[in-house]
Scaffold this active site. Structure first.
Site, mmCIF file in Angstrom:
data_model
loop_
_atom_site.group_PDB
_atom_site.id
_atom_site.type_symbol
_atom_site.label_atom_id
_atom_site.label_comp_id
_atom_site.label_asym_id
_atom_site.label_seq_id
_atom_site.Cartn_x
_atom_site.Cartn_y
_atom_site.Cartn_z
ATOM 1 C CG HIS A 1 4.859 -6.709 -0.059
ATOM 2 N ND1 HIS A 1 4.716 -7.926 -0.682
ATOM 3 C CD2 HIS A 1 3.706 -6.509 0.619
ATOM 4 C CE1 HIS A 1 3.540 -8.435 -0.371
ATOM 5 N NE2 HIS A 1 2.904 -7.595 0.412
ATOM 6 C CG LEU B 1 -7.410 -7.790 -3.561
ATOM 7 C CD1 LEU B 1 -7.215 -8.942 -2.594
ATOM 8 C CD2 LEU B 1 -6.499 -7.957 -4.740
ATOM 9 C CD GLN C 1 -3.289 -3.626 0.543
ATOM 10 O OE1 GLN C 1 -3.169 -4.809 0.219
ATOM 11 N NE2 GLN C 1 -4.339 -3.177 1.203
ATOM 12 C CG PHE C 2 2.651 -3.096 -0.928
ATOM 13 C CD1 PHE C 2 3.715 -2.726 -0.121
ATOM 14 C CD2 PHE C 2 1.559 -3.709 -0.339
ATOM 15 C CE1 PHE C 2 3.698 -2.967 1.241
ATOM 16 C CE2 PHE C 2 1.528 -3.951 1.030
ATOM 17 C CZ PHE C 2 2.607 -3.580 1.816
ATOM 18 N N PRO D 1 -1.108 -4.889 -12.627
ATOM 19 C CG PRO D 1 -2.245 -6.420 -11.287
ATOM 20 C CD PRO D 1 -1.068 -5.476 -11.283
ATOM 21 C CD GLU E 1 -4.117 -5.090 -7.602
ATOM 22 O OE1 GLU E 1 -4.551 -5.876 -8.483
ATOM 23 O OE2 GLU E 1 -3.889 -5.454 -6.427
ATOM 24 C CD GLU F 1 -8.761 -5.595 -0.656
ATOM 25 O OE1 GLU F 1 -9.638 -5.518 -1.534
ATOM 26 O OE2 GLU F 1 -8.742 -6.474 0.222
#
Lengths: 340, 386
Positions: A143, A72, A96-97, A103, A74, A43
């Site tokens: 995050h 989007l 992304q993080f 997931p 995972e 993403e």
């Protein structure tokens, strides 16, 4: 901040001064130029260049078929990357993080890690899952996760966590060329904290090899990723103020661990402290401590200390400075090992 | 705020406007772009309620501007702006009864406020203190969800649980974004909702972007609402920049969730078609990936302006009253900032609420930290790289 000890790749030919995140981008670009089977997916990795700009410019350089903005999802990103790898490509999916990786956990531990063993070596899953990890950047909840132990615990996966720009590029290159799935954890606290000479062109820092960032004879400190910096700061303080000489070992690869370097340093000092930002209980510190006791018990002079995050969820940003191991906490932990 | 004293107009009476552009095809709306009521529709809300809704939307927009400014000044951390989306947020919460539950994402500041979360709490979390997630007793709002789509099965499960326990007086409303419709949790949650026929309403705030990825790269289906068909539930598209239309559609979905007529299914997926005017968060720069001319097109349908025009046209608002409202909301937000900024750091809070009873090992870790605070002072804990 202390960067004196960062000289692991003396310039050998052409170098450029890069931050850690720029070194990752450079490593991706270098390998993608060399090997057309590599594709980057995730993403926001394309037009936007990644939320941390780790894939900045790759979309323009390699186009939307090799730098792919996905929906989007995972599990979908890692699951499809597994299929891409099975088709003969070398996917590099970005999470992304790290806190959003869960997931994809089922895909990683049920499938990526087992495809080789399940097929009795017939199939492999060559891919590098990149994920920014760790705290200290005032990020929102989920995050700032540092859950490397989950992945180290899973046979079939390799886990890497660089702490310098030159290592980041060299370890990433080694990970991309490694035939097994690699979880490549990027310490986002130091994505842009300092620059360092990074060789241009391709080079590998071998997986499974730790680096001695600072030599010392009194006590060994084992750490990785962003925590290498405060560990070095604490070591310098203790040297200046108390004449205690700390050896700081940056593990660089968390699975497989460089047992030889860990044990050799301990045999020299007889004392150890382990620094990580993940919660203490069942963190990687427990594993390292046990390895030392299994391999070098007779050299042990003091209880092994763990200086870690707490067994509590990472707080929101106002209190994260208290949660993450600081130079003072690290110093105290080292002193507990030295003054036992 | 949320208590209903209005009649529920039937959605069937509202016809889509045939003259709107393609992205608004088959979208229910009540106000045209200039705020005129379309012929033959009933906004379903009294004049006073419409005025109150306007004030809440205006407050939300002012809150948003102040929060972005505070972030720029370094006083709060990352913030997810909602300008352009606050009309839909406020309207969906107006459609709830007090006992109904709200599951927000990280962007539903206005939806939470209208359903009972106070303004200082919203800011306290943004200042970095988890206390801000605390929800007042009796207010049925979950703390914000940051991982994407994970709230969808939770909302479904809560609705299911109430049904199993015979508590038929409450519905659950779950917000999600267009990006969330790509996640497995979205599919699993809606599939369960259909199978168990639970009183749940899923509001997809289709703001056209999941950070940099446009709606058409999240799904190849023509609309998000049509996905409902796969789960055997009702799907409906509404103009998310028309607060009155969003209210009517959501209110009807809540009614149906609690009191379905024969053969009617309880769950609804509402696609609220809207636009994220600003950045995904203050850490994002939309100029890298989208054309601002596109945003300007959407701004012409601004929810605040349209409702304001409607209220002026119907005599419910005049300039004097508007000035009064403006002064009131500015004072409310300023007071909330002051209250939130008075919260003091309490590092012990890290160790609280991890378990109902703090285990010994955690108590020992807290004691150790407190000793070090005494010895080195708070400054030693301000940054890792110092």
């Amino acid at each position: 901040m202390s960067t004196d000890s960062i000289n692991d790749h003396p310039s050998n030919g052409e170098v450029q001064q890069l931050t850690l995140v720029e070194a990752i981008t450079d490593g991706l670009s270098t390998e993608m130029n060399r090997d057309e089977s590599i594709i980057v997916l995730g993403e926001d990795v394309g037009v936007n260049g990644g939320v941390f700009r780790a894939t900045d410019g790759l979309y323009e350089e390699f186009g939307g078929d090799r730098v792919v903005d996905t929906p989007l999802a995972e599990s979908g990103i890692v699951g499809s990357a597994i299929g891409l790898a099975l088709s003969g490509l070398k996917p590099i999916p970005e999470m992304q993080f790290m806190g959003f990786m869960y997931p994809a956990f089922d895909q990683l531990v049920s499938h990526a890690a087992r495809i080789r063993s399940r097929s009795q070596g017939q199939y492999s899953c060559q891919m590098v899952v990149r994920a920014p990890y760790g705290g200290g950047i005032r990020a929102p909840e989920h995050h700032s996760e540092s859950k490397e132990a989950f992945f180290v615990h899973e046979p079939g996966l390799k886990v890497v966590a660089p702490s310098t720009p030159a290592d980041a590029k060299g370890l990433l290159t080694a990970s991309i060329r490694d035939p097994d799935p690699v979880i490549f954890l990027e310490p986002k606290l130091i994505y842009r904290a300092f620059r360092q000479d990074v060789p241009t062109g391709a080079y590998k820092v071998p997986l499974g090899s730790a680096s001695v960032r600072r030599t010392g004879s009194d006590v060994s400190v084992y750490t990785w990723g962003a925590m290498t910096q405060p560990a070095l700061i604490a070591a310098d303080h203790l040297s200046d103020e108390k004449g205690i000489e700390t050896e700081v070992i940056d593990l660089r690869t968390l699975s497989p661990l460089d047992v030889e370097t860990i044990v050799e340093s301990f045999k020299k000092t007889g004392r150890a402290a382990i620094v990580h930002e993940a919660p203490k209980t069942a963190g990687l510190g427990a594993e390292i401590s046990t390895i030392i006791q299994e391999e070098a018990l007779v050299y042990q002079e003091a209880p092994i200390q763990r200086i870690t995050g707490f067994d509590a969820p990472m707080p929101l940003h106002a209190l994260e400075g208290y949660y993450l191991p600081q130079a003072v906490r690290i110093q105290e932990g080292i002193l507990d090992a030295v003054e036992f | 705020m949320s208590t209903q004293d209005e009649t529920d107009p039937s959605i069937a009476e509202i016809q889509p406007d045939s003259n709107i552009e393609s992205e608004f095809d088959q979208v229910f709306r009540i106000l045209d772009d200039d705020g005129h009521l379309l012929p033959g529709v009933d906004p379903g809300l009294s004049g006073d309620k419409r005025l109150a809704m306007y004030e809440d939307i205006k407050l939300a927009r002012h809150f948003d501007q102040r929060a972005i400014s505070l972030q720029r000044q370094g006083r709060i951390a990352t913030y997810a702006p909602m300008t352009g989306q606050e009309g839909s947020q406020v309207a969906t919460s107006y459609a709830l009864d007090e006992q109904d539950w709200l599951f927000p994402t990280y962007r539903e500041h206005a939806a939470k406020y209208v359903h009972g979360v106070d303004l200082p709490s919203l800011l306290t979390a943004l200042l970095g203190y988890r206390e801000g997630y605390a929800v007042p007793e009796g207010v049925n709002v979950m703390p914000e969800y940051i991982p994407i789509a994970t709230q969808v099965p939770h909302a479904m499960g809560m609705a299911w649980g109430y049904t199993l326990q015979g508590k038929d007086d409450r519905a659950v409303l779950c917000h999600l974004g267009d990006g969330a419709t790509s996640e497995g949790d979205f599919h699993e949650g809606l599939n369960f909702a259909g199978v168990f026929d639970v009183p749940s309403v899923f509001v997809c705030n289709n703001n056209q972007w999941a950070i940099s990825v446009p709606r058409e790269r999240q799904t190849a289906s023509e609309t998000i609402a049509q996905k409902a068909q796969s789960y055997g539930i009702e799907g409906i598209r509404v103009d998310g920049l028309d607060p009155l239309a969003v209210y009517v559609v959501t209110r009807e979905a809540i009614r149906k969730a609690k009191n379905p007529v024969d053969g009617e299914r309880r769950p609804t997926l509402i696609e609220s078609v809207q636009y994220r005017y600003g950045a995904h968060t203050t850490s994002d720069d939309p100029s890298v990936y989208r054309d601002e001319a596109d945003a300007d097109k959407w701004r012409k349908r601004d929810p605040l302006k349209r409702l304001e025009n409607h209220l002026y046209q119907t005599g419910l608002l005049d300039s004097e009253r508007e000035a009064e409202i403006q002064a009131r909301i500015e004072e409310q937000v300023a007071t909330a900032i002051e209250t939130a900024e008075a919260v003091e750091a309490a590092p012990e809070q890290i160790f609280e609420h991890v378990y109902q009873e703090t285990p010994d090992r955690l108590q020992a870790q807290m004691d150790e930290l407190n000793e070090l605070r005494k010895k080195y002072g708070e400054g030693a804990f301000s940054g890792v790289l110092e």
